[in-house]
Motif scaffolding. Structure first.
Motif, mmCIF file in Angstrom:
data_model
loop_
_atom_site.group_PDB
_atom_site.id
_atom_site.type_symbol
_atom_site.label_atom_id
_atom_site.label_comp_id
_atom_site.label_asym_id
_atom_site.label_seq_id
_atom_site.Cartn_x
_atom_site.Cartn_y
_atom_site.Cartn_z
ATOM 1 N N PHE A 87 0.837 -1.201 0.000
ATOM 2 C CA PHE A 87 0.000 0.000 0.000
ATOM 3 C C PHE A 87 0.874 1.254 0.000
ATOM 4 O O PHE A 87 1.980 1.256 0.522
ATOM 5 C CB PHE A 87 -0.889 0.019 1.249
ATOM 6 C CG PHE A 87 -1.784 -1.187 1.363
ATOM 7 C CD1 PHE A 87 -2.900 -1.314 0.538
ATOM 8 C CD2 PHE A 87 -1.516 -2.179 2.291
ATOM 9 C CE1 PHE A 87 -3.713 -2.423 0.648
ATOM 10 C CE2 PHE A 87 -2.322 -3.288 2.395
ATOM 11 C CZ PHE A 87 -3.438 -3.417 1.572
ATOM 12 N N PRO A 88 0.327 2.320 -0.589
ATOM 13 C CA PRO A 88 1.069 3.593 -0.534
ATOM 14 C C PRO A 88 1.031 4.152 0.877
ATOM 15 O O PRO A 88 0.120 3.846 1.662
ATOM 16 C CB PRO A 88 0.295 4.488 -1.511
ATOM 17 C CG PRO A 88 -1.098 3.947 -1.489
ATOM 18 C CD PRO A 88 -0.939 2.465 -1.328
ATOM 19 N N GLN A 89 1.994 4.968 1.181
ATOM 20 C CA GLN A 89 2.022 5.623 2.478
ATOM 21 C C GLN A 89 1.811 7.119 2.292
ATOM 22 O O GLN A 89 2.242 7.703 1.306
ATOM 23 C CB GLN A 89 3.368 5.374 3.175
ATOM 24 C CG GLN A 89 3.580 3.924 3.581
ATOM 25 C CD GLN A 89 4.905 3.706 4.299
ATOM 26 O OE1 GLN A 89 5.873 4.385 4.010
ATOM 27 N NE2 GLN A 89 4.932 2.773 5.238
ATOM 28 N N GLY A 90 1.119 7.702 3.220
ATOM 29 C CA GLY A 90 0.854 9.124 3.128
ATOM 30 C C GLY A 90 0.810 9.758 4.499
ATOM 31 O O GLY A 90 0.882 9.079 5.530
ATOM 32 N N GLU A 91 0.707 11.078 4.483
ATOM 33 C CA GLU A 91 0.648 11.836 5.729
ATOM 34 C C GLU A 91 -0.511 12.817 5.647
ATOM 35 O O GLU A 91 -0.685 13.516 4.648
ATOM 36 C CB GLU A 91 1.961 12.599 5.923
ATOM 37 C CG GLU A 91 1.990 13.452 7.177
ATOM 38 C CD GLU A 91 3.280 14.250 7.285
ATOM 39 O OE1 GLU A 91 3.354 15.126 8.155
ATOM 40 O OE2 GLU A 91 4.202 13.991 6.479
ATOM 41 N N ILE A 92 -1.327 12.844 6.668
ATOM 42 C CA ILE A 92 -2.456 13.785 6.712
ATOM 43 C C ILE A 92 -1.900 15.189 6.950
ATOM 44 O O ILE A 92 -1.228 15.438 7.948
ATOM 45 C CB ILE A 92 -3.453 13.413 7.828
ATOM 46 C CG1 ILE A 92 -4.090 12.057 7.524
ATOM 47 C CG2 ILE A 92 -4.535 14.494 7.959
ATOM 48 C CD1 ILE A 92 -5.004 11.555 8.620
ATOM 49 N N VAL A 93 -2.172 16.104 6.003
ATOM 50 C CA VAL A 93 -1.669 17.477 6.137
ATOM 51 C C VAL A 93 -2.773 18.438 6.560
ATOM 52 O O VAL A 93 -2.498 19.514 7.094
ATOM 53 C CB VAL A 93 -1.030 17.964 4.824
ATOM 54 C CG1 VAL A 93 0.203 17.144 4.504
ATOM 55 C CG2 VAL A 93 -2.014 17.898 3.665
ATOM 56 N N ILE B 92 -12.909 21.673 -2.519
ATOM 57 C CA ILE B 92 -12.760 22.153 -3.901
ATOM 58 C C ILE B 92 -11.720 23.265 -3.956
ATOM 59 O O ILE B 92 -10.851 23.308 -4.831
ATOM 60 C CB ILE B 92 -14.119 22.646 -4.438
ATOM 61 C CG1 ILE B 92 -15.090 21.465 -4.592
ATOM 62 C CG2 ILE B 92 -13.940 23.367 -5.769
ATOM 63 C CD1 ILE B 92 -16.507 21.882 -4.934
ATOM 64 N N LEU B 93 -11.809 24.181 -3.005
ATOM 65 C CA LEU B 93 -10.858 25.294 -2.962
ATOM 66 C C LEU B 93 -9.438 24.789 -2.746
ATOM 67 O O LEU B 93 -8.490 25.229 -3.418
ATOM 68 C CB LEU B 93 -11.247 26.270 -1.851
ATOM 69 C CG LEU B 93 -12.568 27.034 -2.057
ATOM 70 C CD1 LEU B 93 -12.940 27.801 -0.792
ATOM 71 C CD2 LEU B 93 -12.460 27.985 -3.238
ATOM 72 N N TYR B 94 -9.276 23.881 -1.818
ATOM 73 C CA TYR B 94 -7.951 23.344 -1.505
ATOM 74 C C TYR B 94 -7.368 22.608 -2.707
ATOM 75 O O TYR B 94 -6.176 22.740 -3.022
ATOM 76 C CB TYR B 94 -8.044 22.406 -0.306
ATOM 77 C CG TYR B 94 -6.704 21.909 0.179
ATOM 78 C CD1 TYR B 94 -5.839 22.754 0.877
ATOM 79 C CD2 TYR B 94 -6.298 20.603 -0.060
ATOM 80 C CE1 TYR B 94 -4.603 22.297 1.323
ATOM 81 C CE2 TYR B 94 -5.068 20.139 0.373
ATOM 82 C CZ TYR B 94 -4.221 20.988 1.067
ATOM 83 O OH TYR B 94 -3.000 20.554 1.489
#
Length: 322
Positions: A7-13, A29-31
């Motif tokens: 699985f890919p790894q990510g970080e909640i920003v 949508i804006l982000y």
């Protein structure tokens, strides 16, 4: 991600909220499109925004700014034609017959530069934002709302600073004389496209106009001038448009979908929708705005060739016409 990982790894920003909420979906949508700001501005930006427009002082400091308010030497009867819900009115028109089939036509654009000092914090913030962002139920402005909706909105509530392009032209739209410069104007009537279209169609009801800013004794004067201006603008614009299409111009206008809200100032879900078809009143305004933009661009290139920026459109993709 690494081939040896399942699985890919990510970080909640950032946590944007619930997917079921209109407000949170709007923020997503804006982000997604890099709009990481809202309608709040720093105190440093707001420091240059005046509480009121010092018209008399500005006219003394800028003697070449032409006073076009009613009662002045260069008075013009100015009106605006916009969507019924519009708040930031950035353009207006004037038109009066001169006799002999000629007209004096003016395009008036809000003079925003008068309120944004070059190099100021507000100037830098506006450069970063580049444009106002329009969503279905809200607008994220490029400038503080006091400028967008008050000082730089050509409403009927007071005198406004503007840039004006004014022509003496015949009924075919051929320019006989031209003047461009900074002005002071006052909008005499905020019209919706539907109001202008009713005048064009000959079924105009004056009661639909908001003339509360005028004394009752001035209503008939205003109504007569409004009708004269719209009819004159429409007649000239129709001839300009006809000539443009004869030269090969192309229109691809389509009906636009609009959502209806019980309260447009809230983030609630829409209650319905409707389609808006472009009418003659819409292209009436468009013709003169295009003409003003073209003439200003030509003048800019003529007098400031090293600093002029002209928008260029590629030739249309012919496959899309099949």
């Amino acid at each position: 991600w690494p081939s040896n990982k399942t699985f890919p790894q990510g970080e909640i920003v950032r946590i944007l909220g619930s997917a079921s909420q209109v407000k949170d979906q709007t923020n997503a949508i804006l982000y997604e499109h890099g709009v990481d700001y809202d309608d709040e501005f720093s105190d440093e930006c707001l420091a240059v925004v005046p509480d009121a427009i010092p018209i008399d002082e500005i006219l003394k400091q800028e003697p070449n700014r032409r006073d076009m308010r009613i009662g002045s030497k260069h008075e013009r009867f100015v009106i605006s034609i916009d969507p019924a819900t519009a708040r930031d009115l950035d353009d207006a028109l004037s038109c009066e017959p001169l006799g002999g089939g000629n007209y004096r036509v003016g395009v008036h654009i809000a003079d925003v530069s008068a309120f944004v000092p070059f190099g100021s914090a507000l100037d830098e913030e506006a450069r970063k934002r580049a444009t106002s962002v329009y969503l279905v139920q809200k607008v994220i402005p490029m400038l503080p709302r006091k400028l967008c909706e008050e000082h730089c909105s050509l409403n009927t509530l007071g005198d406004k600073l503007a840039f004006t392009v004014e022509w003496t032209m015949d009924s075919k739209g051929r320019i006989l004389k031209e003047w461009m410069g900074q002005t002071v104007i006052r909008n005499q009537c905020k019209m919706a496209y539907e109001n202008a279209q009713d005048i064009i169609d000959g079924k105009f009801d004056p009661e639909c106009l908001d003339l509360g800013h005028l004394t009752p004794s001035r209503h008939r004067w205003a109504i007569d001038n409004i009708k004269e201006a719209v009819k004159g603008l429409h007649a000239i614009a129709a001839n300009i448009r006809k000539a443009r299409f004869e030269r090969g111009a192309l229109t691809m206008s389509q009906a636009k979908m609009y959502f209806d809200f019980e309260d447009r100032d809230s983030n609630m879900a829409p209650k319905g929708w409707h389609l808006h078809e472009t009418a003659e009143a819409n292209w009436l305004v468009e013709e003169f705005m295009v003409m003003a933009n073209a003439r200003v661009t030509e003048k800019t290139i003529e007098f400031c060739p090293d600093n002029a920026l002209a928008r260029w459109h590629e030739s249309p993709d012919t496959s899309r016409f099949k």
